[in-house]
Design an enzyme around this catalytic site. Structure first.
Site, PDB file in Angstrom:
ATOM      1  N   HIS A 142       0.692 -13.141  90.059  1.00  0.00           N
ATOM      2  CA  HIS A 142       2.139 -13.224  89.863  1.00  0.00           C
ATOM      3  C   HIS A 142       2.634 -12.363  88.712  1.00  0.00           C
ATOM      4  CE1 HIS A 142       1.190 -16.576  86.920  1.00  0.00           C
ATOM      5  NE2 HIS A 142       2.167 -15.978  86.275  1.00  0.00           N
ATOM      6  N   ASP A 173      -4.081 -16.569  92.956  1.00  0.00           N
ATOM      7  CA  ASP A 173      -3.276 -16.060  91.844  1.00  0.00           C
ATOM      8  C   ASP A 173      -4.103 -15.187  90.911  1.00  0.00           C
ATOM      9  OD1 ASP A 173      -0.962 -15.597  90.467  1.00  0.00           O
ATOM     10  OD2 ASP A 173      -1.087 -17.410  89.247  1.00  0.00           O
ATOM     11  N   SER A 252       0.369 -15.702  80.982  1.00  0.00           N
ATOM     12  CA  SER A 252      -0.224 -15.615  82.307  1.00  0.00           C
ATOM     13  C   SER A 252      -1.195 -14.445  82.407  1.00  0.00           C
ATOM     14  CB  SER A 252       0.872 -15.433  83.359  1.00  0.00           C
ATOM     15  OG  SER A 252       1.668 -16.578  83.458  1.00  0.00           O
TER      16      SER A 252
END
Length: 434
Positions: A142, A173, A252
């Site tokens: 993402h 992911d 992230s």
């Protein structure tokens, strides 16, 4: 109120210290010195002077705890393996662009993200880390999905390098990117640990770029190893590492490290409590998932790694009442197939979904339950979430044996797995029914 409490606490400490100090002096002094000691104590109290209790000079190395020294050492040794990632999105209508816009609106400060209303391309930031000496970088899918341009920057340098996606694994992911022109001497691959050997309570160090504050470090512990949360584009519940090390937007794709300086996870999600930032509950993809996918990612050549799907709509048979299960001759545990989509692996294997029949004489409609899957390759299913977990962990082209209950009879059904777009199939068939 707070000031009063602080003064009271300090006063209490001083009184206690005076009493203890007096008691020690009394037991060690000669009887004839008692009066002199009392006079000196009174004089000190009157003048407000405090007796120095540490005669030795401050030693920075000795003052650090073992844990602090360990954290400092790990940060110094591993920070050069961290990568700061910047992405540009020309298409502000993409899902990732909209996600970053929502995050920006939740922030109390302006971190330099341009406004779409000014006609500018949107940018975002994330984290990653070198995973091989050849310059391969692991991050979250993402972070880079939908990006028209990706640049990376290394610790201690303002120089940026353009990067390209080698392969993506959206259902986990994860993504692998590679920067162009990075000198081999600047590539510091981080060692990968073993996430199967972790224990709750062990140290966890998160490195990344929260809110664009590049190369930041936070520390906590492994809070749980029993968490499953929806991960990736399919939203299949997967095992994750829960930590209370502060993880925020921008973290992230960054590494979660143990006290040996090994990567144990890839920071991916936070539970915010509605505030858009860390509430002390963060999740990381276990590093063993990375190690399993790494060879396929490295061979990807810009492709997307797909995962298999049965192509069915499911529910938990336990959601039916005992009377309903008894009437339909269904087992107490298992996954009830509500719908089998056309062209899916399940359809090719002959699995049956729920169906409605009409009595021609009375016009009464009756819904018959579909097949109930009770096991995959002999492993019993105790919850509905276990079926997609079992399937997503297999490879395309692999054959699995499903234990199925149909009309009260048990049978084994072999299904050859393939990639199948369940969302597109559902949308297509729903449109046909309208």
């Amino acid at each position: 109120m707070n000031k009063t409490l602080s003064i009271l606490a300090l006063t209490g400490s001083l009184v206690l210290g005076g009493l203890v100090g007096y008691d020690i002096r009394e037991r060690n002094a000669a009887p004839q010195a008692t009066a002199t000691a009392a006079q000196e104590q009174t004089a000190d109290a009157t003048s407000g002077q405090m007796v120095q209790t540490l005669a030795q000079p401050y030693d920075n190395a000795r003052a650090r705890t073992e844990s602090e020294a360990n954290t400092v050492q790990i940060v110094k040794e591993r920070r050069d393996g961290l990568v700061f990632i910047s992405v540009t999105e020309q298409d502000s209508s993409s899902a990732q662009a909209q996600l970053r816009q929502r995050l920006q609106q939740q922030l109390p400060f302006d971190f330099g993200l341009p406004d779409d209303r000014q006609g500018q391309a949107r940018t975002g930031t994330g984290s990653g880390f070198f995973v091989t000496s050849g310059g391969d970088i692991i991050t979250n899918n993402h972070v880079v999905e939908g990006a028209s341009e990706i640049t990376v920057r290394l610790h201690g340098s303002k120089k940026t390098y353009k990067a390209k996606v080698v392969a993506r694994a959206p259902d986990f992911d994860l993504a692998l990117i590679r920067a162009e022109g990075v000198p081999s001497s600047e590539i510091k691959a981080l060692p990968l640990g073993n996430s199967d050997q972790l224990d709750v309570g062990l140290k966890a160090i998160a490195m990344g770029a929260p809110f664009g504050l590049d190369f930041s470090v936070s520390e906590g512990i492994i809070s749980s190893l029993e968490r499953q949360v929806p991960v990736g584009t399919k939203g299949v519940n997967q095992n994750v590492i829960q930590t209370d090390a502060a993880i925020n937007p921008g973290n992230s794709g960054g590494p979660l490290l143990n006290s040996a300086g090994q990567v144990i996870g890839v920071n991916t999600q936070i539970l915010t409590g509605g505030i858009g930032q860390s509430a002390g509950v963060g999740f990381a993809i276990p590093v063993n998932t990375v190690k399993k996918l790494l060879p396929e990612l490295q061979a990807g050549k810009g492709t997307v790694i797909q995962t298999p799907s049965l192509g069915v709509g499911i529910s938990d048979v336990a959601s039916l009442s005992a009377a309903e299960r008894k009437q339909a001759n269904l087992p107490e545990q298992g996954v009830l197939i509500g719908r089998v989509y056309q062209g899916s692996p399940a359809a090719a294997a002959g699995l049956k979904g729920s169906r409605t029949i009409t009595d021609e004489s009375t016009g009464q409609r009756t819904t018959l339950p579909g097949d109930v899957i009770t096991a995959v390759d002999g492993q019993p299913l105790t919850g509905v979430e276990q079926l997609p977990q079992q399937i997503i962990s297999r490879r395309i082209g692999e054959t699995v044996t499903l234990t199925v209950i149909r009309d009260g009879q048990k049978r084994d059904v072999k299904v050859t797995l393939k990639a199948f777009d369940l969302a597109a199939a559902a949308q297509r068939e729903d449109a046909q029914e309208q």
